[in-house]
Design a protein around this motif. Structure first.
Motif, PDB file in Angstrom:
ATOM      1  N   UNK A  64      38.934  52.856  36.704  1.00  0.00           N
ATOM      2  CA  UNK A  64      39.739  52.787  37.929  1.00  0.00           C
ATOM      3  C   UNK A  64      41.217  52.691  37.580  1.00  0.00           C
ATOM      4  N   UNK A  65      41.529  51.872  36.564  1.00  0.00           N
ATOM      5  CA  UNK A  65      42.919  51.706  36.136  1.00  0.00           C
ATOM      6  C   UNK A  65      43.485  53.009  35.566  1.00  0.00           C
ATOM      7  N   UNK A  66      42.679  53.696  34.760  1.00  0.00           N
ATOM      8  CA  UNK A  66      43.157  54.912  34.096  1.00  0.00           C
ATOM      9  C   UNK A  66      43.248  56.085  35.069  1.00  0.00           C
ATOM     10  N   UNK A  67      42.221  56.274  35.892  1.00  0.00           N
ATOM     11  CA  UNK A  67      42.142  57.465  36.728  1.00  0.00           C
ATOM     12  C   UNK A  67      42.885  57.307  38.054  1.00  0.00           C
ATOM     13  N   UNK A  68      42.840  56.105  38.643  1.00  0.00           N
ATOM     14  CA  UNK A  68      43.487  55.902  39.951  1.00  0.00           C
ATOM     15  C   UNK A  68      44.848  55.233  39.829  1.00  0.00           C
ATOM     16  N   UNK A  69      45.188  54.714  38.660  1.00  0.00           N
ATOM     17  CA  UNK A  69      46.472  54.057  38.485  1.00  0.00           C
ATOM     18  C   UNK A  69      46.558  52.700  39.163  1.00  0.00           C
ATOM     19  N   UNK A  70      45.414  52.114  39.504  1.00  0.00           N
ATOM     20  CA  UNK A  70      45.379  50.803  40.161  1.00  0.00           C
ATOM     21  C   UNK A  70      45.236  49.724  39.096  1.00  0.00           C
ATOM     22  N   UNK A  71      46.072  48.702  39.185  1.00  0.00           N
ATOM     23  CA  UNK A  71      46.006  47.610  38.214  1.00  0.00           C
ATOM     24  C   UNK A  71      44.713  46.822  38.397  1.00  0.00           C
ATOM     25  N   UNK A  72      43.939  46.672  37.314  1.00  0.00           N
ATOM     26  CA  UNK A  72      42.693  45.896  37.355  1.00  0.00           C
ATOM     27  C   UNK A  72      42.702  44.866  36.236  1.00  0.00           C
ATOM     28  N   UNK A  73      42.246  43.674  36.548  1.00  0.00           N
ATOM     29  CA  UNK A  73      42.182  42.594  35.559  1.00  0.00           C
ATOM     30  C   UNK A  73      40.804  41.951  35.639  1.00  0.00           C
ATOM     31  N   UNK A  74      40.019  42.098  34.590  1.00  0.00           N
ATOM     32  CA  UNK A  74      38.693  41.476  34.521  1.00  0.00           C
ATOM     33  C   UNK A  74      38.860  40.070  33.948  1.00  0.00           C
ATOM     34  N   UNK A  75      38.430  39.083  34.696  1.00  0.00           N
ATOM     35  CA  UNK A  75      38.560  37.692  34.261  1.00  0.00           C
ATOM     36  C   UNK A  75      37.202  37.118  33.876  1.00  0.00           C
ATOM     37  N   UNK A  76      37.234  36.057  33.081  1.00  0.00           N
ATOM     38  CA  UNK A  76      36.006  35.365  32.696  1.00  0.00           C
ATOM     39  C   UNK A  76      35.306  34.813  33.926  1.00  0.00           C
ATOM     40  N   UNK A  77      36.078  34.382  34.914  1.00  0.00           N
ATOM     41  CA  UNK A  77      35.506  33.833  36.141  1.00  0.00           C
ATOM     42  C   UNK A  77      34.627  34.867  36.841  1.00  0.00           C
ATOM     43  N   UNK A  78      35.134  36.107  36.960  1.00  0.00           N
ATOM     44  CA  UNK A  78      34.361  37.146  37.647  1.00  0.00           C
ATOM     45  C   UNK A  78      33.088  37.480  36.883  1.00  0.00           C
ATOM     46  N   UNK A  79      33.149  37.472  35.549  1.00  0.00           N
ATOM     47  CA  UNK A  79      31.967  37.748  34.731  1.00  0.00           C
ATOM     48  C   UNK A  79      30.929  36.647  34.910  1.00  0.00           C
ATOM     49  N   UNK A  80      31.389  35.390  34.853  1.00  0.00           N
ATOM     50  CA  UNK A  80      30.469  34.251  35.004  1.00  0.00           C
ATOM     51  C   UNK A  80      29.836  34.260  36.389  1.00  0.00           C
ATOM     52  N   UNK A  81      30.645  34.511  37.421  1.00  0.00           N
ATOM     53  CA  UNK A  81      30.118  34.539  38.788  1.00  0.00           C
ATOM     54  C   UNK A  81      29.082  35.647  38.947  1.00  0.00           C
ATOM     55  N   UNK A  82      29.405  36.845  38.470  1.00  0.00           N
ATOM     56  CA  UNK A  82      28.478  37.970  38.614  1.00  0.00           C
ATOM     57  C   UNK A  82      27.176  37.713  37.867  1.00  0.00           C
ATOM     58  N   UNK A  83      27.284  37.174  36.640  1.00  0.00           N
ATOM     59  CA  UNK A  83      26.080  36.894  35.862  1.00  0.00           C
ATOM     60  C   UNK A  83      25.259  35.783  36.514  1.00  0.00           C
ATOM     61  N   UNK A  84      25.934  34.746  36.989  1.00  0.00           N
ATOM     62  CA  UNK A  84      25.234  33.641  37.649  1.00  0.00           C
ATOM     63  C   UNK A  84      24.519  34.095  38.909  1.00  0.00           C
ATOM     64  N   UNK A  85      25.187  34.963  39.676  1.00  0.00           N
ATOM     65  CA  UNK A  85      24.566  35.469  40.904  1.00  0.00           C
ATOM     66  C   UNK A  85      23.353  36.324  40.578  1.00  0.00           C
ATOM     67  N   UNK A  86      23.469  37.147  39.513  1.00  0.00           N
ATOM     68  CA  UNK A  86      22.329  37.999  39.150  1.00  0.00           C
ATOM     69  C   UNK A  86      21.129  37.157  38.736  1.00  0.00           C
ATOM     70  N   UNK A  87      21.357  36.093  37.973  1.00  0.00           N
ATOM     71  CA  UNK A  87      20.251  35.207  37.573  1.00  0.00           C
ATOM     72  C   UNK A  87      19.654  34.502  38.787  1.00  0.00           C
ATOM     73  N   UNK A  88      20.524  34.067  39.702  1.00  0.00           N
ATOM     74  CA  UNK A  88      20.046  33.394  40.918  1.00  0.00           C
ATOM     75  C   UNK A  88      19.215  34.334  41.777  1.00  0.00           C
ATOM     76  N   UNK A  89      19.666  35.594  41.868  1.00  0.00           N
ATOM     77  CA  UNK A  89      18.918  36.584  42.643  1.00  0.00           C
ATOM     78  C   UNK A  89      17.513  36.760  42.069  1.00  0.00           C
TER      79      UNK A  89
END
Length: 449
Positions: free
Chosen positions: A401-426
């Protein structure tokens, strides 16, 4: 506590192994079951990355325009600010435009104002030896650098005495240094701008900025600028407030009051901008209103200026971005729920497909807890595996998205932990019902099936 944990591990270790064997025995089905979780986690991470990038961009823009700053700019269209006197009256009044006296009055009159810097910008060519380069010549006060958080990599800014005396000193941007002083220290050297030789006293560090910030807030990079004291600009380069001999000649010929002349003449405003910094954020709106009323009085009740508060505009933009990001995150989270429903459906179907296996295990002594742990482990392992793959996919998507659309994206540890935690909970939540259904099967009926 440790003994209890060891007992649970030894007690249900075999059930987990059976779940892993079932997943490996049905690789394609397990992979298709996990697809919903994969794309759900990837969507959540990429959306949160976009939101974090937008938030960071707003913070960078606030840093560029300065904290607690108010910007006064000339208006292209003068509007009558009188008390219902009619639109024609504004043409009979005279407004001096934005002047140095306006900036001085704001500084000396309003108690909540901490710093003020007038700004005059002109396009020139910098010359040194046989080299010429187009630059933006900007006249400011020494407070300008602190107002916009501009740092130097070499030298110092010009002082108050140099500014008041209109000395020919300058602070140059990074592009100017690279163009003219690539192999030497520019501090103490001279550079010619127009017909005036300027002594370089400092070099500004390189600053990155976004095009949106430049367009919406009227800020620009300092890399291509030569910054001088505002009085140096007015005395040695150009003062638009001075009476132009050509205009006097036109007036003497009887053509000075025509609309055509007004359109062809340059701006009558002495300044291009006044930057005002307020002591506290809570005084921003009230100070902006006071500045507006003061300038309206000084400009003969004519609105030929605009007063904007960039920080408030940016905070409103950030609030809008936050709401938008919440909506995006909620939409992305729906795919996780859909993935969880897919796991539940597959696991329910798996219970009926493996009804004889369940009956056999119960017949040889497996308890209901063993059956629950087996199927719950299976759904959780599928969900967690999908979540891990989804994390990698989400990081890749954010980068694309950052390379092709030129939109600034920042992946944080918080988002990774939340996504992984939600997947396990699901996996746990949506796997419990099939596991419970499997445990409730009658061994006798299961063996007959």
């Amino acid at each position: 506590m440790t003994t209890r944990i060891k007992y649970l591990i030894s007690r249900y270790y075999h059930d987990v192994l059976i779940a892993m064997e079932a997943i490996l025995a049905n690789k394609l089905k397990s992979f298709l079951t996990a697809l919903g979780i994969m794309f759900g986690v990837a969507a959540v991470i990429s959306m949160l990355a976009i939101g974090r990038g937008a938030q960071q961009e707003v913070l960078e823009q606030i840093k560029l325009v300065g904290v607690n700053n108010i910007i006064v700019t000339p208006s292209e269209m003068a509007v009558d600010g009188g008390n219902g006197s009619g639109s024609g009256e504004s043409t009979k009044r005279f407004s001096p435009g934005l002047t140095l006296l306006d900036a001085r009055s704001i500084r000396e009159t309003i108690p909540s104002v901490a710093k003020v810097s007038p700004v005059v910008s002109l396009n020139y060519h910098a010359i040194l030896g046989a080299r010429s380069y187009p630059v933006v010549l900007e006249g400011v006060s020494p407070e300008y650098f602190e107002l916009l958080n501009i740092n130097l990599v070499a030298g110092t800014i010009f002082g108050e005495q140099q500014a008041e005396a209109g000395k020919p000193v300058a602070v140059i941007g990074d592009n100017i240094r690279n163009r003219f002083f690539n192999t030497e220290d520019p501090v103490g050297k001279y550079i010619k701008c127009g017909e005036t030789w300027l002594k370089v006293v400092g070099v500004i560090e390189r600053r990155d900025f976004t095009a949106s910030a430049s367009d919406e807030l009227g800020i620009s990079s300092t890399d291509n600028k030569i910054i001088v004291p505002v009085k140096t600009m007015l005395l040695r380069f150009k003062d638009r407030a001075r009476i132009n001999p050509e205009v006097l000649e036109q007036v003497s010929r009887g053509g000075g009051n025509t609309q055509e002349n007004n359109n062809t003449n340059q701006s009558k405003d002495q300044l291009d901008k006044i930057i005002v910094q307020v002591d506290e954020t809570e005084f921003l709106s009230s100070t902006a209103n006071i500045i507006k009323r003061m300038l309206l009085r000084r400009h003969s009740r004519i609105y030929d200026f605009e007063v904007t508060v960039p920080e408030l505009l940016l905070k409103q933009q950030q609030k809008t971005n936050d709401i938008f990001n919440i909506v995006l995150g909620a939409i992305a989270s729906i795919s996780l729920i859909v993935g969880g429903i897919g796991i539940m459906n597959i696991m329910l179907a798996s219970v009926w497909e493996r009804i004889r296996e369940i009956g056999t295990r119960q017949a040889i002594g497996a308890s209901r807890k063993d059956i629950i742990v087996q199927f719950l482990s299976e759904s959780t392992l599928i969900s967690v595996s999908g979540g891990m793959i989804g994390i990698v996919l989400g990081v890749v998507m954010a980068h694309l998205i950052h390379v092709m659309a030129g939109i600034e994206t920042i992946v944080t540890l918080f988002s990774v932990v939340v996504a992984f935690g939600v997947s396990a909970t699901v996996g746990i939540v949506f796997g419990y019902l099939p596991a419970k259904r499997a445990a409730e099967q009658d061994p006798v009926e299961s063996l007959r099936a």
